[in-house]
Design a protein around this motif. Structure first.
Motif, short mmCIF file in Angstrom:
data_model
loop_
_atom_site.label_atom_id
_atom_site.label_comp_id
_atom_site.label_asym_id
_atom_site.label_seq_id
_atom_site.Cartn_x
_atom_site.Cartn_y
_atom_site.Cartn_z
N LYS A 6 45.07 -64.13 -55.69
CA LYS A 6 44.55 -65.83 -56.09
C LYS A 6 44.04 -66.14 -54.81
N ARG A 7 44.29 -65.95 -53.70
CA ARG A 7 43.89 -66.53 -52.48
C ARG A 7 42.21 -66.09 -52.47
N HIS A 8 41.79 -65.02 -52.89
CA HIS A 8 40.47 -64.68 -52.81
C HIS A 8 39.87 -65.28 -53.92
N VAL A 9 40.24 -65.63 -55.16
CA VAL A 9 39.71 -66.42 -56.05
C VAL A 9 39.55 -67.91 -55.68
N MET A 10 40.28 -68.48 -54.91
CA MET A 10 40.37 -69.78 -54.33
C MET A 10 39.12 -69.65 -53.29
N GLU A 11 38.76 -68.90 -52.76
CA GLU A 11 37.55 -68.49 -51.72
C GLU A 11 36.33 -68.76 -52.50
N CYS A 12 36.47 -67.91 -53.47
CA CYS A 12 35.19 -68.08 -54.56
C CYS A 12 34.83 -69.15 -54.76
N PHE A 13 35.86 -70.07 -55.36
CA PHE A 13 35.95 -71.35 -55.89
C PHE A 13 35.01 -72.35 -54.70
N LEU A 14 35.60 -72.27 -53.40
CA LEU A 14 35.32 -73.05 -52.31
C LEU A 14 33.77 -72.92 -51.98
N ASP A 15 33.51 -71.35 -52.02
CA ASP A 15 32.10 -71.16 -51.60
C ASP A 15 31.11 -71.55 -52.80
N GLU A 16 31.45 -71.61 -54.25
CA GLU A 16 30.65 -71.93 -55.14
C GLU A 16 30.57 -73.58 -55.17
N MET A 17 31.55 -74.37 -55.03
CA MET A 17 31.70 -75.68 -55.06
C MET A 17 30.72 -76.12 -53.81
N THR A 18 30.92 -75.47 -52.70
CA THR A 18 29.93 -75.88 -51.47
C THR A 18 28.62 -75.75 -51.84
N ARG A 19 28.08 -74.65 -52.37
CA ARG A 19 27.00 -74.58 -52.96
C ARG A 19 26.35 -75.47 -53.77
N GLU A 20 27.08 -75.72 -54.80
CA GLU A 20 26.67 -77.05 -55.71
C GLU A 20 26.92 -78.23 -55.25
N GLY A 21 27.32 -78.57 -54.10
CA GLY A 21 27.37 -79.67 -53.37
C GLY A 21 28.59 -80.72 -53.74
N PHE A 22 29.54 -79.91 -54.39
CA PHE A 22 30.90 -80.60 -54.47
C PHE A 22 31.49 -80.72 -53.27
N TYR A 23 32.39 -81.69 -53.23
CA TYR A 23 33.30 -81.82 -51.86
C TYR A 23 34.61 -80.84 -52.17
N PRO A 24 34.82 -79.99 -51.09
CA PRO A 24 35.64 -78.91 -51.33
C PRO A 24 37.30 -79.53 -51.28
#
Length: 437
Positions: free
Chosen positions: A381-399
């Motif tokens: 699950k912690r790896h999946v959260m890292e994936c969400f953080l990276d993708e949201m940063t790429r799309e310009g969302f606040y992490p």
């Protein structure tokens, strides 16, 4: 003892001779006195005196000769079995031969030998100079040879470093650590294979690496990162990304696809040989590859091709054997320590799963007998959260951490993992959920 005996005998002989001589003289004196006493000496008395003198002389000579013979006899007897005299009483030249005397040539030879043995040192007051030993010229040749050998080895090491620097493996390592989540052990193993192979340009076989894992663990993402990096260092024309479902979707065209793929690989290999570079071939979704394509690749990998075909890298990405990987990680999740590093967990996974995966893959096709197998583990699950953080940063969302944890909670996880939450789909649904924000 012999000297004392000879001297004693000589003294005795001299004493006898003197006694006899005294007796003769006394007798002669008596005769003379008688003649003197007589008032008138006669001719007979004079003749008797003359005869007595002659007789005394003869006897004296005989006794002298006898004494010399006795001395010589005693001297010869003393030399037999006895040490020689230190100071002989009588010196004669009897018994000496001309050969016994040293000649002029022998004396000169002895003088030369004595001169050769002598070592002359400076007479001045100071330390004696020892004779100087000259070094052989072969020593300098040996030093020169060692220096040349050292330079050649050093140059070879520098060339190896230059060859590795051409592919910028340090930059690749940093990028993979930053972009790939939860697969640090597999990344380390892949980089180790690449570093060993790219350290030189001459090889006896191509490098074949096969990455296996369940869906969503990052296989395709890893392939895209590798392709982009190698395009930047060796060029666009020396990197091939082959998607079977895109390049050859119909099984009926499998034979033609295999021929086209083989000709394309040959062209890239020849171009890479001219540029002295190593090409990269990435085959994604290898589980969908047709038998004709696998046979053609096996011929290129396993057969004894020319040198340019040996300087190539083949990377296969597939989910073959994912059931064994999933089952192994779920059953052994309790034995995996939280304090164990990613490399340690991957080494255990590689040690236990490699024989099982190789046995399964070799039954499918002999191509995998030539490959180095690297399994990819399930994502937590912690790896999946890292994936969400990276993708949201790429799309310009606040992490936002709360939002990321909520999105990660919507992912399905395997039950019964005993304290660990392994994602069933990995990071495959991350992009779709971020797009819904």
């Amino acid at each position: 003892m012999s000297d004392q005996g000879s001297s004693t005998s000589t003294s005795q002989t001299d004493g006898d001779f003197e006694g006899e001589l005294d007796e003769e003289v006394e007798s002669e004196e008596g005769v003379k006195e008688k003649g003197r006493d007589s008032p008138t000496p006669s001719l007979s008395n004079f003749s008797a005196s003359l005869r007595a003198v002659i007789r005394i002389k003869q006897k004296y000579q005989a006794m002298k000769k006898r004494r010399q013979e006795m001395v010589l006899g005693l001297g010869a007897g003393a030399l037999v079995g006895a040490p020689g005299r230190t100071s002989p009483k009588i010196f004669t030249f009897d018994g000496l031969t001309p050969s016994a005397f040293p000649t002029l040539s022998s004396i000169q030879q002895k003088k030369k030998k004595r001169r050769r043995k002598r070592v002359l040192f400076p007479t001045g007051g100071g330390r004696k100079a020892m004779p100087r030993q000259e070094r052989s010229r072969a020593t300098y040749c040996l030093y020169l040879l060692l220096a040349i050998l050292f330079l050649q080895v050093y140059n070879a090491i520098e060339n190896l470093d230059d060859h590795v620097l051409r592919y910028d493996l340090e930059g690749l390592d940093k990028m993979l650590r930053r972009e790939v989540f939860g697969q640090q052990g597999a990344v380390d193993g892949l980089l180790s294979h690449l570093k060993d192979y790219l350290s030189t340009y001459v090889h006896n076989k191509p490098l074949v690496v096969s990455l296996h894992g369940p869906s969503g663990v990052g296989k395709s993402h890893l392939g895209r990162l590798l392709a982009g990096h190698f395009r930047s260092v060796v060029g666009e024309t020396l990197v091939l990304q082959y998607y079977v479902l895109h390049h050859c979707p119909q099984e009926a065209n499998a034979l033609e696809c295999a021929r086209n793929l083989s000709s394309h690989i040959s062209e890239m290999v020849e171009r890479a040989e001219e540029e002295e570079k190593i090409p990269l071939f990435i085959f994604d979704e290898a589980e969908h590859m047709h038998k004709e394509i696998l046979d053609e690749l096996w011929q290129l990998v396993a057969s004894k091709q020319s040198n340019e075909y040996l300087n190539t890298i083949y990377l296969f990405l597939s989910n073959l054997g994912h059931g064994h990987i999933t089952k192994h990680m779920l059953h052994n999740s309790s034995s995996i320590s939280m304090a164990m590093t990613a490399s340690g967990r991957h080494s255990n996974l590689l040690k236990e799963l490699t024989p099982i995966l190789r046995n399964t893959l070799e039954k499918l096709h002999p191509l995998w007998t030539e490959a180095d197998i690297l399994p990819l583990s399930l994502l937590e699950k912690r790896h999946v959260m890292e994936c969400f953080l990276d993708e949201m940063t790429r799309e310009g969302f606040y992490p936002d951490h709360t939002n990321i944890e909520r999105l990660a909670g919507e992912i399905d996880y395997y039950p019964g993992a005993e304290g660990r939450e392994y994602s069933q789909t990995g990071c495959k649904q991350v992009v779709a959920k971020v797009n819904l924000l």
